[in-house]
Design an enzyme around this catalytic site. Structure first.
Site, mmCIF file in Angstrom:
data_model
loop_
_atom_site.group_PDB
_atom_site.id
_atom_site.type_symbol
_atom_site.label_atom_id
_atom_site.label_comp_id
_atom_site.label_asym_id
_atom_site.label_seq_id
_atom_site.Cartn_x
_atom_site.Cartn_y
_atom_site.Cartn_z
ATOM 1 N N LYS A 79 -18.274 -39.456 59.516
ATOM 2 C CA LYS A 79 -16.822 -39.548 59.623
ATOM 3 C C LYS A 79 -16.477 -40.547 60.713
ATOM 4 C CE LYS A 79 -12.652 -37.029 60.989
ATOM 5 N NZ LYS A 79 -12.041 -35.745 61.393
ATOM 6 N N GLU A 121 -1.815 -30.737 68.145
ATOM 7 C CA GLU A 121 -3.224 -30.335 68.208
ATOM 8 C C GLU A 121 -3.625 -29.852 69.596
ATOM 9 O OE1 GLU A 121 -7.692 -31.807 66.876
ATOM 10 O OE2 GLU A 121 -5.964 -33.127 66.588
#
Length: 375
Positions: free
Chosen positions: A127, A182
């Site tokens: 990723k 977040e």
């Protein structure tokens, strides 16, 4: 009463630094000297000693460290005022936008995604998070307090923040302003809470389509794989410090612009001397903003991404003298300097990602600040 919008600080010190959640607003005003250290990592390591030397019980360290911890941080020390949240205020006047410029342009960003996918396919990473920006120039200066208050009002579940990059007393000081959804970590005594986000899809104004997109995100093998990379890295990063770590299945989290996959991770520290900044130094940057494996993903970012991130995708938060603190990931953010506003957005690239969809995702994420800034 809810906290009113931020106002200029005393004695020409500039606006206060602000870290505002739904229930509490932290404000640090007046002179705010930097925590010593030439890098973000060095500043994190110096936080405990800096607080031990200060006799004021209200003193905290508040600010930001960059995505790349080898670069300069912006952690500042000083007394903080706590008040009931959320941060609210009058809308304030928005500057007229004189020009806008995407950096890089969308088609160039799509090509960056294609290159990252090739390198993922070659086994260099699983990723990679790539970011882009939108640079706005106003006819007038952007107001840091007004923008922070509008972001808080539009994103009540997020943490609104405004922290100076430079000396806040300087009239041309840069500020990081945003509304982060977040939670990197919250430490209260031996208890630690984290809520990593990864895997997302733009929302729709049409309710049926919006629900369809949320269900598609929950059922997406690609997005759940992207999310799992982040949760696994967070759990492994916590294990050396914690006697228990719990990470249940992901759930949906909605912001006004984007649906996210989120996991509520809880842990108990083995040693109470482990502070919030110790955990930040161990965990940051997570695969949510960098990628995995870390070294391979960061190499791809250095080679491919045409952007200077600075404090974007870093960590913003605070710590007190007891080692408690709260830190969020510096996303849904912009760098503000006078008439310049640089808005950031990033997307996680994994096998199966589609370049055009990542362009759309980053545009949706940038709308959080763009809508608050221009209306």
């Amino acid at each position: 009463m809810p906290e009113r919008p931020t106002a200029p600080g005393p004695d020409g010190a500039g606006p206060p630094s602000v870290f505002a959640g739904a229930k509490e607003v932290l404000r640090q005003s007046g002179p705010r000297p930097l925590v010593p250290g030439g890098s973000g990592l060095a500043q994190l390591k110096a936080v405990v000693g800096t607080l031990e030397r200060d006799e004021d019980p209200d003193t905290i360290v508040l600010g930001a460290v960059p995505f790349d911890l080898s670069q300069p941080g912006a952690l500042r020390v000083g007394p903080a005022e706590r008040s009931q949240g959320p941060l609210r205020g009058a809308p304030g006047r928005r500057p007229t936008v004189a020009s806008s410029r995407p950096v890089p342009p969308p088609q160039v960003y799509a090509e960056e995604v294609r290159v990252a996918l090739e390198r993922i396919g070659a086994g260099e990473a699983e990723k990679v998070v790539l970011a882009r920006s939108l640079e706005l120039t106003g006819l007038e200066e952007w107001s840091v307090p007004d923008l922070a208050a509008r972001l808080a009002g539009r994103n009540p579940a997020a943490t609104a923040l405004a922290v100076p990059v430079d000396d806040p007393a300087r009239p041309d000081a840069r500020w990081l302003v945003g509304a982060s959804p977040e939670l990197l970590l919250r430490r209260r005594g031996p208890s630690v809470l984290l809520r990593p986000l990864a895997g997302s899809i733009p929302r729709s104004p049409e309710p049926t389509e919006d629900l369809r997109r949320a269900e598609a995100l929950m059922g997406s093998e690609k997005d759940r794989r992207e999310h799992a990379y982040v949760v696994e890295a967070v759990v492994e990063g916590l294990k050396p410090f914690c006697r228990t770590v719990s990470a249940p299945e992901p759930e949906l989290l909605a912001t006004p612009a984007v649906w996210h996959l989120a996991t509520r991770v809880t842990a108990l520290l083995t040693d109470r001397s482990t502070t919030a900044v110790d955990l930040v130094a161990a965990l940051h940057p997570t695969p949510a903003v960098g990628g995995t494996p870390r070294a391979g993903a960061l190499a791809v970012i250095r080679d491919v991404e045409q952007l200077e991130r600075g404090l974007y995708a870093g960590a913003v938060g605070w710590q007190d003298g007891d080692g408690d603190g709260e830190w969020v990931v510096a996303v849904r953010c912009a760098e503000v300097r006078g008439r310049s506003l640089r808005i950031f957005g990033g997307a996680g690239i994994v096998a199966g990602s589609v370049p055009s969809a990542e362009v759309e995702e980053t545009a949706a994420k940038m709308r959080t600040v763009l809508d608050a800034a221009v209306g």
